[in-house]
Write a protein that holds these residues in place. Structure first.
Motif, mmCIF file in Angstrom:
data_model
loop_
_atom_site.group_PDB
_atom_site.id
_atom_site.type_symbol
_atom_site.label_atom_id
_atom_site.label_comp_id
_atom_site.label_asym_id
_atom_site.label_seq_id
_atom_site.Cartn_x
_atom_site.Cartn_y
_atom_site.Cartn_z
ATOM 1 N N MET A 128 105.913 29.477 -7.320
ATOM 2 C CA MET A 128 105.162 30.141 -6.226
ATOM 3 C C MET A 128 104.674 31.499 -6.724
ATOM 4 S SD MET A 128 106.188 30.393 -2.261
ATOM 5 C CE MET A 128 107.668 31.354 -2.404
ATOM 6 N N ALA A 129 103.415 31.727 -6.590
ATOM 7 C CA ALA A 129 102.863 33.002 -7.047
ATOM 8 C C ALA A 129 102.746 33.981 -5.879
ATOM 9 C CB ALA A 129 101.494 32.768 -7.664
ATOM 10 N N PHE A 130 103.080 35.203 -6.162
ATOM 11 C CA PHE A 130 102.986 36.237 -5.128
ATOM 12 C C PHE A 130 101.729 37.059 -5.332
ATOM 13 C CE2 PHE A 130 107.566 35.409 -5.411
ATOM 14 C CZ PHE A 130 107.855 35.188 -4.081
ATOM 15 N N GLN A 131 101.197 37.519 -4.230
ATOM 16 C CA GLN A 131 100.008 38.373 -4.297
ATOM 17 C C GLN A 131 100.265 39.622 -3.481
ATOM 18 O OE1 GLN A 131 96.801 35.934 -2.913
ATOM 19 N NE2 GLN A 131 96.142 35.430 -4.984
ATOM 20 N N ASP A 132 99.653 40.718 -3.913
ATOM 21 C CA ASP A 132 99.788 41.965 -3.151
ATOM 22 C C ASP A 132 99.323 41.739 -1.726
ATOM 23 O OD1 ASP A 132 100.597 43.033 -5.486
ATOM 24 O OD2 ASP A 132 99.102 44.636 -5.549
ATOM 25 N N LYS A 133 100.040 42.328 -0.804
ATOM 26 C CA LYS A 133 99.737 42.141 0.605
ATOM 27 C C LYS A 133 99.643 43.505 1.254
ATOM 28 C CE LYS A 133 101.957 38.119 2.379
ATOM 29 N NZ LYS A 133 103.119 37.612 3.115
ATOM 30 N N SER A 134 98.729 43.620 2.211
ATOM 31 C CA SER A 134 98.670 44.864 2.978
ATOM 32 C C SER A 134 99.421 44.660 4.283
ATOM 33 C CB SER A 134 97.223 45.252 3.278
ATOM 34 O OG SER A 134 96.641 45.848 2.140
ATOM 35 N N LEU A 135 100.372 45.541 4.540
ATOM 36 C CA LEU A 135 101.136 45.458 5.780
ATOM 37 C C LEU A 135 100.978 46.758 6.539
ATOM 38 C CD1 LEU A 135 104.458 43.898 4.461
ATOM 39 C CD2 LEU A 135 102.602 42.706 5.589
ATOM 40 N N GLN A 136 101.151 46.666 7.840
ATOM 41 C CA GLN A 136 101.068 47.871 8.658
ATOM 42 C C GLN A 136 102.464 48.292 9.084
ATOM 43 O OE1 GLN A 136 98.832 47.691 12.315
ATOM 44 N NE2 GLN A 136 97.872 49.647 11.897
ATOM 45 N N CYS A 137 102.753 49.567 8.920
ATOM 46 C CA CYS A 137 104.063 50.100 9.281
ATOM 47 C C CYS A 137 104.226 50.092 10.796
ATOM 48 C CB CYS A 137 104.202 51.519 8.736
ATOM 49 S SG CYS A 137 105.692 52.335 9.289
ATOM 50 N N SER A 138 105.355 49.562 11.250
ATOM 51 C CA SER A 138 105.583 49.480 12.694
ATOM 52 C C SER A 138 105.955 50.835 13.286
ATOM 53 C CB SER A 138 106.689 48.464 12.987
ATOM 54 O OG SER A 138 107.923 48.943 12.512
ATOM 55 N N ASP A 139 106.269 51.800 12.429
ATOM 56 C CA ASP A 139 106.656 53.127 12.926
ATOM 57 C C ASP A 139 105.471 54.078 13.006
ATOM 58 O OD1 ASP A 139 109.264 52.440 13.293
ATOM 59 O OD2 ASP A 139 110.052 54.142 12.163
ATOM 60 N N CYS A 140 104.742 54.236 11.871
ATOM 61 C CA CYS A 140 103.680 55.241 11.854
ATOM 62 C C CYS A 140 102.294 54.606 11.785
ATOM 63 C CB CYS A 140 103.886 56.209 10.681
ATOM 64 S SG CYS A 140 103.717 55.445 9.074
ATOM 65 N N GLY A 141 102.215 53.274 11.635
ATOM 66 C CA GLY A 141 100.922 52.611 11.638
ATOM 67 C C GLY A 141 100.172 52.668 10.336
ATOM 68 N N THR A 142 100.758 53.287 9.332
ATOM 69 C CA THR A 142 100.127 53.356 8.026
ATOM 70 C C THR A 142 100.071 51.977 7.379
ATOM 71 O OG1 THR A 142 100.969 55.585 7.690
ATOM 72 C CG2 THR A 142 100.341 54.389 5.715
ATOM 73 N N THR A 143 98.966 51.707 6.698
ATOM 74 C CA THR A 143 98.892 50.465 5.938
ATOM 75 C C THR A 143 99.482 50.725 4.562
ATOM 76 O OG1 THR A 143 96.863 49.950 7.119
ATOM 77 C CG2 THR A 143 97.344 48.641 5.183
ATOM 78 N N PHE A 144 100.419 49.888 4.176
ATOM 79 C CA PHE A 144 101.027 50.052 2.859
ATOM 80 C C PHE A 144 100.995 48.728 2.127
ATOM 81 C CE2 PHE A 144 105.162 48.001 3.641
ATOM 82 C CZ PHE A 144 105.189 47.951 5.030
ATOM 83 N N THR A 145 101.150 48.801 0.814
ATOM 84 C CA THR A 145 101.068 47.594 0.001
ATOM 85 C C THR A 145 102.451 47.017 -0.231
ATOM 86 O OG1 THR A 145 99.172 48.576 -1.102
ATOM 87 C CG2 THR A 145 100.162 46.656 -2.154
ATOM 88 N N PHE A 146 102.569 45.764 0.095
ATOM 89 C CA PHE A 146 103.775 45.013 -0.225
ATOM 90 C C PHE A 146 103.421 44.258 -1.499
ATOM 91 C CE2 PHE A 146 106.784 41.427 1.304
ATOM 92 C CZ PHE A 146 107.853 42.001 0.640
ATOM 93 N N SER A 147 103.757 44.846 -2.623
ATOM 94 C CA SER A 147 103.262 44.318 -3.899
ATOM 95 C C SER A 147 103.912 42.986 -4.250
ATOM 96 C CB SER A 147 103.534 45.332 -5.013
ATOM 97 O OG SER A 147 104.914 45.409 -5.256
ATOM 98 N N ALA A 148 103.225 42.258 -5.123
ATOM 99 C CA ALA A 148 103.728 40.954 -5.572
ATOM 100 C C ALA A 148 105.125 41.115 -6.161
ATOM 101 C CB ALA A 148 102.777 40.379 -6.609
#
Ligand SMILES: [Zn+2]
Ligand SMILES: [Zn+2]
Length: 101
Positions: free
Chosen positions: A1-21
């Motif tokens: 299974m290959a992983f890809q970088d994902k953009s997630l939104q922080c549930s606390d401050c709303g910042t978009t951060f990268t959930f890297s592979a």
């Protein structure tokens, strides 16, 4: 299974951060199935909060009392019961020596 970088939104401050592979792989290898809900900086803040909470929970209310042995004013971590002698730390240690093994 290959992983890809994902953009997630922080549930606390709303910042978009990268959930890297790479992180996803680490998560998966640890058996975590949930994606992180918070950005790295909020995760750190949360961790610090928890440490503070632990510290506060350890604090106890102190009650002032008079030592039945030497008459010195002292503080005890419990409400002194009438009729039961209260000792200051020094006298308490003399009366009940630390139990050794
Ligand atoms: Zn955040
Ligand atoms: Zn005393």
């Amino acid at each position: 299974m290959a992983f890809q970088d994902k953009s997630l939104q922080c549930s606390d401050c709303g910042t978009t951060f990268t959930f890297s592979a790479e992180e996803q792989e680490t998560f998966a290898s640890r058996g975590y199935t949930n994606e992180p809900k918070r950005c790295p900086s909020c995760r750190q803040t949360k961790r610090a909060d928890r440490q503070d909470g632990g510290y506060n929970r350890q604090r106890q209310d102190m009650f002032s009392a008079t030592c039945a042995q030497c008459g010195k004013d002292t503080e005890v971590p419990f409400k002194p019961t009438e009729g039961r002698p209260v000792y200051c730390r020094d006298c308490y240690n003399k009366i009940r020596p630390a139990r050794g093994r």
